[in-house]
Write a protein that holds these residues in place. Structure first.
Motif, PDB file in Angstrom:
ATOM      1  N   LEU A 102      42.798 -12.110  -9.903  1.00  0.00           N
ATOM      2  CA  LEU A 102      43.864 -12.207  -8.908  1.00  0.00           C
ATOM      3  C   LEU A 102      44.708 -10.944  -9.008  1.00  0.00           C
ATOM      4  N   GLU A 103      44.717 -10.166  -7.917  1.00  0.00           N
ATOM      5  CA  GLU A 103      45.447  -8.905  -7.914  1.00  0.00           C
ATOM      6  C   GLU A 103      46.800  -9.084  -7.242  1.00  0.00           C
ATOM      7  N   LEU A 104      47.854  -9.084  -8.044  1.00  0.00           N
ATOM      8  CA  LEU A 104      49.232  -9.162  -7.586  1.00  0.00           C
ATOM      9  C   LEU A 104      49.938  -7.913  -8.134  1.00  0.00           C
ATOM     10  N   PRO A 105      51.267  -7.882  -8.198  1.00  0.00           N
ATOM     11  CA  PRO A 105      51.880  -6.771  -8.929  1.00  0.00           C
ATOM     12  C   PRO A 105      51.314  -6.633 -10.344  1.00  0.00           C
ATOM     13  N   MET A 106      50.950  -7.778 -10.960  1.00  0.00           N
ATOM     14  CA  MET A 106      50.172  -7.772 -12.193  1.00  0.00           C
ATOM     15  C   MET A 106      48.764  -8.250 -11.874  1.00  0.00           C
ATOM     16  N   SER A 107      47.806  -7.870 -12.700  1.00  0.00           N
ATOM     17  CA  SER A 107      46.429  -8.311 -12.538  1.00  0.00           C
ATOM     18  C   SER A 107      46.180  -9.489 -13.479  1.00  0.00           C
ATOM     19  N   LEU A 108      45.678 -10.583 -12.937  1.00  0.00           N
ATOM     20  CA  LEU A 108      45.429 -11.802 -13.709  1.00  0.00           C
ATOM     21  C   LEU A 108      43.961 -12.180 -13.599  1.00  0.00           C
ATOM     22  N   SER A 109      43.329 -12.460 -14.747  1.00  0.00           N
ATOM     23  CA  SER A 109      41.951 -12.955 -14.767  1.00  0.00           C
ATOM     24  C   SER A 109      41.886 -14.207 -15.628  1.00  0.00           C
ATOM     25  N   VAL A 110      41.143 -15.204 -15.151  1.00  0.00           N
ATOM     26  CA  VAL A 110      40.897 -16.436 -15.896  1.00  0.00           C
ATOM     27  C   VAL A 110      39.391 -16.655 -15.922  1.00  0.00           C
ATOM     28  N   GLN A 111      38.834 -16.951 -17.096  1.00  0.00           N
ATOM     29  CA  GLN A 111      37.391 -17.145 -17.215  1.00  0.00           C
ATOM     30  C   GLN A 111      37.083 -18.327 -18.120  1.00  0.00           C
ATOM     31  N   LEU A 112      36.158 -19.155 -17.691  1.00  0.00           N
ATOM     32  CA  LEU A 112      35.629 -20.263 -18.496  1.00  0.00           C
ATOM     33  C   LEU A 112      34.211 -19.909 -18.912  1.00  0.00           C
ATOM     34  N   ASP A 113      33.922 -20.057 -20.198  1.00  0.00           N
ATOM     35  CA  ASP A 113      32.583 -19.807 -20.726  1.00  0.00           C
ATOM     36  C   ASP A 113      32.024 -21.093 -21.303  1.00  0.00           C
ATOM     37  N   PHE A 114      30.722 -21.266 -21.131  1.00  0.00           N
ATOM     38  CA  PHE A 114      30.020 -22.405 -21.716  1.00  0.00           C
ATOM     39  C   PHE A 114      28.914 -21.851 -22.597  1.00  0.00           C
ATOM     40  N   LEU A 115      29.184 -21.805 -23.887  1.00  0.00           N
ATOM     41  CA  LEU A 115      28.268 -21.263 -24.875  1.00  0.00           C
ATOM     42  C   LEU A 115      27.403 -22.399 -25.401  1.00  0.00           C
ATOM     43  N   ASP A 116      26.171 -22.479 -24.906  1.00  0.00           N
ATOM     44  CA  ASP A 116      25.312 -23.625 -25.230  1.00  0.00           C
ATOM     45  C   ASP A 116      26.092 -24.922 -25.024  1.00  0.00           C
ATOM     46  N   LEU A 117      26.788 -25.011 -23.895  1.00  0.00           N
ATOM     47  CA  LEU A 117      27.571 -26.159 -23.427  1.00  0.00           C
ATOM     48  C   LEU A 117      28.902 -26.331 -24.152  1.00  0.00           C
ATOM     49  N   LEU A 118      29.233 -25.486 -25.138  1.00  0.00           N
ATOM     50  CA  LEU A 118      30.542 -25.540 -25.784  1.00  0.00           C
ATOM     51  C   LEU A 118      31.505 -24.680 -24.966  1.00  0.00           C
ATOM     52  N   PRO A 119      32.557 -25.280 -24.357  1.00  0.00           N
ATOM     53  CA  PRO A 119      33.430 -24.506 -23.465  1.00  0.00           C
ATOM     54  C   PRO A 119      34.482 -23.714 -24.225  1.00  0.00           C
ATOM     55  N   SER A 120      34.909 -22.623 -23.623  1.00  0.00           N
ATOM     56  CA  SER A 120      36.067 -21.862 -24.090  1.00  0.00           C
ATOM     57  C   SER A 120      36.751 -21.267 -22.868  1.00  0.00           C
ATOM     58  N   ALA A 121      38.006 -20.889 -23.027  1.00  0.00           N
ATOM     59  CA  ALA A 121      38.786 -20.359 -21.899  1.00  0.00           C
ATOM     60  C   ALA A 121      39.446 -19.060 -22.291  1.00  0.00           C
ATOM     61  N   SER A 122      39.501 -18.106 -21.359  1.00  0.00           N
ATOM     62  CA  SER A 122      40.114 -16.805 -21.603  1.00  0.00           C
ATOM     63  C   SER A 122      41.076 -16.466 -20.474  1.00  0.00           C
ATOM     64  N   LEU A 123      42.151 -15.805 -20.846  1.00  0.00           N
ATOM     65  CA  LEU A 123      43.160 -15.340 -19.897  1.00  0.00           C
ATOM     66  C   LEU A 123      43.430 -13.869 -20.147  1.00  0.00           C
ATOM     67  N   LEU A 124      43.469 -13.094 -19.080  1.00  0.00           N
ATOM     68  CA  LEU A 124      43.788 -11.665 -19.177  1.00  0.00           C
ATOM     69  C   LEU A 124      44.945 -11.365 -18.227  1.00  0.00           C
ATOM     70  N   VAL A 125      45.987 -10.754 -18.759  1.00  0.00           N
ATOM     71  CA  VAL A 125      47.127 -10.306 -17.957  1.00  0.00           C
ATOM     72  C   VAL A 125      47.271  -8.815 -18.176  1.00  0.00           C
ATOM     73  N   GLY A 126      47.331  -8.040 -17.091  1.00  0.00           N
ATOM     74  CA  GLY A 126      47.421  -6.595 -17.251  1.00  0.00           C
ATOM     75  C   GLY A 126      47.838  -5.919 -15.962  1.00  0.00           C
ATOM     76  N   PHE A 127      47.421  -4.684 -15.813  1.00  0.00           N
ATOM     77  CA  PHE A 127      47.711  -3.925 -14.606  1.00  0.00           C
ATOM     78  C   PHE A 127      46.500  -3.084 -14.264  1.00  0.00           C
ATOM     79  N   ARG A 128      46.440  -2.662 -13.008  1.00  0.00           N
ATOM     80  CA  ARG A 128      45.308  -1.897 -12.508  1.00  0.00           C
ATOM     81  C   ARG A 128      45.788  -0.676 -11.742  1.00  0.00           C
ATOM     82  N   LEU A 129      45.120   0.441 -11.965  1.00  0.00           N
ATOM     83  CA  LEU A 129      45.433   1.691 -11.272  1.00  0.00           C
ATOM     84  C   LEU A 129      44.238   2.123 -10.421  1.00  0.00           C
TER      85      LEU A 129
END
Length: 240
Positions: free
Chosen positions: A213-240
């Motif tokens: 999601l590109e706003l004044p800040m850049s936001l990314s959300v990702q769900l991973d399923f590692l052999d069906l074991l879930p995990s969640a990641s969040l990235l907050v940053g900026f883009r040029l």
């Protein structure tokens, strides 16, 4: 922007406060159990894409931020002598950088270089190449390959992980949903108590989906399923 500056401090607090301050693996792990620990920590700490399949431009084409992954520990505390003290969700922070290389190429670097008793230190890089850009096809498609070195829990667990995968995405101007599949191979060793170190190699299949999601800040959300074991990641940053 002030929120972005506070994120490194938040990540530091997450990995230096209770219950992580006393986090440790169970002792006397069997060879099979060592493989499970390497999968959860080694593959689980591998580089996350956290990007759409489209590549950044070569100039300036730069993205930076702070990433936080919450990795479930499953039932790892009950392995071996069942004396592990790991939390249910283990926070894995990382500083994240992405740079466009031109011609559809992109380099992603992620690191958290602080090696302490209660942290997961990582050094990783991932190369992504957009093979089907969205301006020519309905979906953008990219292939990627990455490597991550991981040192966890005061060096009691170490692993090297390589990963290859493919992703697709759709650009809705500010919102870019994406998803993909990857295959990972992790080789590592665990100090299982009594001066004994056991090694292991694991193969893992991973499904993932997320959005940018590109706003004044850049936001990314990702769900991973590692052999069906879930995990969640969040990235907050900026883009040029």
């Amino acid at each position: 922007m002030r929120t972005l500056y506070r994120l490194p401090l938040l990540c530091w607090l997450l990995v230096t406060t209770h219950p992580l301050s006393a986090a440790s693996l169970p002792s006397n792990l069997s060879s099979e159990e060592v493989g499970r620990a390497i999968q959860i920590f080694g593959v689980g700490s591998g580089m996350r894409l956290l990007r759409s399949s489209e590549s950044l431009p070569d100039w300036p084409g730069f993205k930076a931020g702070v990433e936080l992954t919450l990795q479930p520990m499953k039932n790892i505390n009950s392995l071996g002598n069942a004396n592990g003290t790991l939390p249910t969700l283990f926070p894995m922070p990382r500083f994240y950088f992405a740079k466009g290389l031109g011609h559809g190429g992109e380099l992603l670097i992620g690191t958290f270089p602080f090696i302490m008793r209660n942290t997961v230190a990582t050094y990783g890089a991932l190369l992504k190449w957009t093979v089907r850009p969205e301006d020519e096809y309905f979906l953008a498609t990219a292939v990627f390959a990455g490597y991550t070195r991981m040192l966890a829990l005061n060096n009691s667990l170490r692993a090297h992980t390589v990963e290859i995968g493919i992703s697709v995405s759709k650009d809705y101007v500010r919102l870019r949903p994406y998803g993909g599949v990857a295959f990972a191979l992790s080789v590592g060793d665990v100090g299982s108590g009594g001066g004994i170190t056991r090694s292991g190699t694991v193969n893992s299949f991973k499904l993932f989906a997320g959005f940018e999601l590109e706003l004044p800040m850049s936001l990314s959300v990702q769900l991973d399923f590692l052999d069906l074991l879930p995990s969640a990641s969040l990235l907050v940053g900026f883009r040029l």
